[in-house]
Structure formats: C-alpha cells, structure tokens
Write an enzyme that holds these catalytic residues in place. Structure first.
Site, PDB file in Angstrom:
ATOM      1  N   ARG A 231      -3.232 -10.293   5.140  1.00 11.74           N
ATOM      2  CA  ARG A 231      -3.908 -10.267   3.849  1.00 11.74           C
ATOM      3  C   ARG A 231      -2.589  -9.701   2.985  1.00 11.74           C
ATOM      4  O   ARG A 231      -2.460  -8.442   2.898  1.00 11.74           O
ATOM      5  CB  ARG A 231      -5.020  -9.373   3.826  1.00 11.74           C
ATOM      6  CG  ARG A 231      -5.811  -9.495   2.325  1.00 11.74           C
ATOM      7  CD  ARG A 231      -7.134  -8.657   2.658  1.00 11.74           C
ATOM      8  NE  ARG A 231      -7.986  -8.671   1.400  1.00 11.74           N
ATOM      9  CZ  ARG A 231      -7.830  -7.919   0.194  1.00 11.74           C
ATOM     10  NH1 ARG A 231      -6.679  -6.937   0.444  1.00 11.74           N
ATOM     11  NH2 ARG A 231      -8.270  -7.911  -0.858  1.00 11.74           N
TER      12      ARG A 231
ATOM     13  N   LYS B 285       0.910  -0.998   0.118  1.00  8.76           N
ATOM     14  CA  LYS B 285      -0.111   0.027  -0.053  1.00  8.76           C
ATOM     15  C   LYS B 285       0.722   1.298  -0.103  1.00  8.76           C
ATOM     16  O   LYS B 285       2.061   1.225   0.139  1.00  8.76           O
ATOM     17  CB  LYS B 285      -0.985  -0.061   1.113  1.00  8.76           C
ATOM     18  CG  LYS B 285      -2.185  -1.149   0.936  1.00  8.76           C
ATOM     19  CD  LYS B 285      -2.984  -0.755   2.297  1.00  8.76           C
ATOM     20  CE  LYS B 285      -4.386  -1.766   1.556  1.00  8.76           C
ATOM     21  NZ  LYS B 285      -5.291  -1.840   3.072  1.00  8.76           N
TER      22      LYS B 285
END
Length: 276
Positions: free
Chosen positions: A256, A222
C-alpha cells in the site's frame, strides 16, 4: 497464490500487487496533492493507474496519530464522489474504501468499491464484520490497539510478533464466523507500535504466512522511515523503497503506497531475484 472475489471481479495475487493511496482528506500526514478538489484527486488516480496500480484505496479521513475523527456522514460525502467519478472513467479498476465505519463501507460498496480496508479490524464499529459479510467483499483486517487518537499509548508488548499473531488468529475466526470469505491481513505498521517494534514486525513478517492469508504491508513514507533517516515524509521515498523490498522478501503480497511507479519497480525486481 490467492484469488479474491471482488463482487465478480477476480483479484489474483500470484505476484505482488500495488495498492495506490488516494486521500480525500485535508489532513493526511503526507500530502502528495495539497489541492483536494475532485479533479486533483482524479489526476493522481489517473497517474497511478497509468503506472500500473492494481487497486486504489480511497480514504475520507486521516488516521495518523492524534488525527481528528470525522463523522461517518462527512466521510461518506468525501469518498462517494471519488468512487463515482473513478468508475465512470475506469469501470474496470478495483477500488477499496479505507474506513472503520460500517455505514461508510456499505455506502462505498453500493457505489462500486469492492474491498473494505478497516484499520480497526471491526473494533471501532461493532456492525462492521456483519456488514462486510453481507456485502460479500474482501476485508482488509488490520492490527491496532486503541484508536488513532490514543494508539501511541498502547505500545507495550511482551512479544509483539506473538501478540499480533494471536490477534489475527482470533480475528480470522471472528471474521469467518461472521461470514466473511476473503480476508487480507495487515500488521498495522505505525499503529500502536514504536519504530523498533515496526522493524521487528517487518523482520518477522514471514511468521504470518502460517495464517494462509494475503499479507498487506503499509510502510509508505511513514515515520518509521523518515525518523530513522532523520528526514521528512516528503523525502522518504528511497527509504520506503528499501522497506517495501524487505516486506516482499518476507511474505507481503500487497504493497500500500503513495508512489505506484517505484513500488511496481520493486515488485518486478524482487520477482526476478526470487526466480533467478
């Protein structure tokens, strides 16, 4: 230790688990497989399974900041063929569907998915919580303000850790009243949060242990990683590994990720370290 009932398949969180991200969408922020054919997605899934993924999370639309919304029908059409094909090849694999639509959640679970992963915690579809309760599957409840299109307008907090904690206290009560038995919480790194706020949440992730629910951390590649390091999502694996390590140290039970092998190595090393 937590035990989740996934439609008769028991998922035991005694040691950290790894959830592999499978994108059945053409506009993800990180494209590990640009060709979005079913065969290409299945090839990535096969690699993730061989590397030890405990769960595969299938998403039919991007939820990156400013992404375009896809209809429930289009999302269903994207995820169902992947679910059917995976279960035909790997009947014991635990599949999660990443959706904020109750219609997609129901269709995916009826096709064989056994977890619903909702970035909106039921706030984008009023029927979601009752639908998940009726489906009798575990529910991943994530913190977000607004929608993927508007969330970066809602990053003002007086005390982000307290406010996210209060959100989960309220949502857990709401989920329980709806009849959902197994709930996983996800603080929603990158969703209506600045980079600094993401680091603050990560640093204080252990606060959420008081909720007595499994904690999922989604930090993989991210912008918190690549903007901090002045690099790109494609070059953010090393940084992701560092933050995944911190997440496990601070209480995360599920990672995740896009990169299963490296995440499994993190889990193995952190477990050895903790029990040294």
């Amino acid at each position: 230790m937590y035990t989740l009932n996934c439609k008769g398949k028991l998922l035991v969180i005694e040691k950290p688990l790894v959830m592999g991200i499978l994108n059945a969408t053409p506009d993800s922020f990180y494209d590990q497989y640009p060709e979005k054919s079913l065969s290409a997605i299945l090839a990535v899934a096969a690699e993730m399974i061989s590397e030890g993924a405990n769960i595969l999370d299938i998403g039919g639309q991007s939820t990156r900041p400013g992404s375009s919304t896809v209809s429930a029908d289009e999302e269903t059409a994207r995820v169902l063929p992947v679910i059917h094909a995976l279960l035909e090849r790997y009947p014991d694999i635990i599949l999660s569907v990443d959706t904020f639509y109750s219609q997609v959640a129901a269709a995916a679970v009826n096709a064989g998915s056994v977890i619903v992963n909702d970035i909106s915690a039921g706030n984008m579809d009023a029927a979601m919580l009752s639908t998940v309760a009726g489906l009798q599957v575990p529910y991943i409840c994530m913190h977000m303000r607004g929608t993927p299109q508007t969330m970066q307008q809602y990053t003002t907090y007086d005390d982000i850790v307290k406010e996210v904690l209060d959100f989960f206290i309220h949502k857990l009560e709401e989920c329980t009243k709806a009849g959902i038995k197994d709930i996983i919480i996800d603080p929603g790194f990158g969703f209506a949060k600045t980079i600094q706020q993401n680091f603050t949440l990560l640093k204080h992730l252990d606060v959420f242990r008081m909720l007595d629910k499994p904690i999922l951390a989604g930090l993989s590649r991210k912008s918190t990683v690549y903007k901090t390091l002045n690099t790109t999502a494609a070059e953010a694996l090393n940084g992701t590994t560092v933050l995944n390590t911190l997440a496990l140290e601070n209480g995360a039970g599920i990672l995740r990720v896009h990169d299963v092998k490296e995440a499994k190595e993190v889990c193995a090393l952190v477990e050895k370290y903790k029990h040294a």
